[in-house]
Design a protein around this motif. Structure first.
Motif, PDB file in Angstrom:
ATOM      1  N   SER A 274      13.780 -10.310   0.668  1.00  0.00           N
ATOM      2  CA  SER A 274      13.860 -11.724   0.279  1.00  0.00           C
ATOM      3  C   SER A 274      15.052 -12.442   0.900  1.00  0.00           C
ATOM      4  N   GLU A 275      15.479 -12.008   2.090  1.00  0.00           N
ATOM      5  CA  GLU A 275      16.542 -12.722   2.774  1.00  0.00           C
ATOM      6  C   GLU A 275      15.972 -14.013   3.371  1.00  0.00           C
ATOM      7  N   PRO A 276      16.727 -15.096   3.339  1.00  0.00           N
ATOM      8  CA  PRO A 276      16.176 -16.395   3.762  1.00  0.00           C
ATOM      9  C   PRO A 276      15.937 -16.473   5.263  1.00  0.00           C
ATOM     10  N   LEU A 277      14.937 -17.248   5.624  1.00  0.00           N
ATOM     11  CA  LEU A 277      14.675 -17.567   7.018  1.00  0.00           C
ATOM     12  C   LEU A 277      15.183 -18.970   7.307  1.00  0.00           C
ATOM     13  N   THR A 278      15.729 -19.170   8.489  1.00  0.00           N
ATOM     14  CA  THR A 278      16.258 -20.476   8.862  1.00  0.00           C
ATOM     15  C   THR A 278      15.507 -21.037  10.060  1.00  0.00           C
ATOM     16  N   GLY A 279      15.680 -22.328  10.268  1.00  0.00           N
ATOM     17  CA  GLY A 279      15.058 -22.960  11.426  1.00  0.00           C
ATOM     18  C   GLY A 279      15.563 -22.385  12.726  1.00  0.00           C
TER      19      GLY A 279
END
Length: 298
Positions: A274-279
């Motif tokens: 569940s680590e965030p994804l960035t643009g």
């Protein structure tokens, strides 16, 4: 490493072969993060690498003895040397750098620049000349890797030699890759060579782990999951596909697929932890895909 090179014309008869191998290679290469993320919570890096290589080698050993040509002492010696380079010095060097507090993001970035080193070595060692388009694709892929890795980059407070160790480990694997491609006189199936590589690594990693304590594995669920992942995917899939691909395709083309490892690793982290994804990650992935496509078409 395996040492028989098939003519590239044979590979060209199967237009889907390279996309399939490249996909498997990217999945295997990027998945090492997952296994380490699970197992490293329970054990030191050297103990983790010891059990990873020992289990891999022991699983392959009966197949290596029963299937394929008889193993001579000379063949074992030669493959053990490659095992020292491609397993012990490569994986162990990065592990030691991390233990010396070199930031993980910087270690990963240097490791993922491996295709650039291989591309530079392929011409003088193998005579495999990259076209201008391939060099441009390589440059674009490097930019994509930098975009993906930018948020996790820092320089930390590790000793200077530890930073040099990360570069040295990457270069050692690059040298091992081009030497593997150049050796064509002694054929050995992938399962036999990989067995020797991992067992050689297990002996050396075991000696290192002994200096830090016991060799007993943590009897926990997370360590078991990590070992299964590292053995089946990050070792068997990644190394076997990499060595097989080097038999069939130019080494720079094969290694270029590794540029996609950082963005795919980010996807693993998002799906499993569940680590965030960035643009920036998606932008880097798109740029890297363009670079790999240009390099692979050469």
């Amino acid at each position: 490493m395996t040492d028989i090179a098939l003519p590239s014309a044979n590979a060209s008869r199967h237009p889907l072969l390279w996309p399939l191998l490249a996909t498997l290679l990217i999945i295997g290469w990027s998945s090492g993060f997952v296994g380490i993320r699970y197992a490293n919570q329970e054990a030191g890096v050297m103990l983790l690498l010891f059990w990873r290589t020992l289990l891999s080698g022991l699983i392959l050993l009966p197949f290596a003895l029963a299937i394929g040509p008889r193993l001579s002492m000379r063949a074992i010696r030669d493959q053990a040397l490659f095992g020292i380079m491609a397993v012990f010095l490569y994986l162990g060097g990065f592990a030691l750098a991390i233990e010396q507090k070199v930031p993980t993001g910087l270690v990963a970035l240097i490791a993922d620049l491996l295709p650039l080193a291989i591309a530079a070595l392929s011409q003088p060692v193998l005579g495999e000349r990259l076209t201008r388009r391939q060099w441009l694709g390589t440059a674009i892929a490097v930019v994509g890797v930098l975009i993906v890795s930018f948020d996790s980059l820092s320089f930390g407070t590790a000793p200077v030699w530890a930073y040099g160790l990360t570069v040295g480990s990457m270069l050692i694997f690059a040298v091992a890759s081009v030497l593997h491609r150049r050796r064509k006189t002694q054929a050995m199936p992938v399962h036999q060579s990989l067995c020797i590589h991992t067992l050689t690594g297990s002996v050396l990693f075991g000696l290192c782990a002994l200096t830090q304590g016991s060799l007993a594995p943590p009897m926990t669920r997370d360590f078991a999951i990590g070992m299964i992942w590292l053995v089946l995917i990050a070792t068997f899939l990644a190394y076997a596909v990499y060595y097989t691909s080097l038999r069939l395709f130019p080494v720079a083309k094969v290694s270029a697929a590794i540029y996609l490892s950082p963005p795919v690793t980010m996807l693993w982290a998002w799906m499993l932890f569940s680590e965030p994804l960035t643009g920036a990650m998606f932008a880097g992935l798109a740029v890297t895909l363009v670079g790999v496509w240009m390099t692979s078409r050469g």
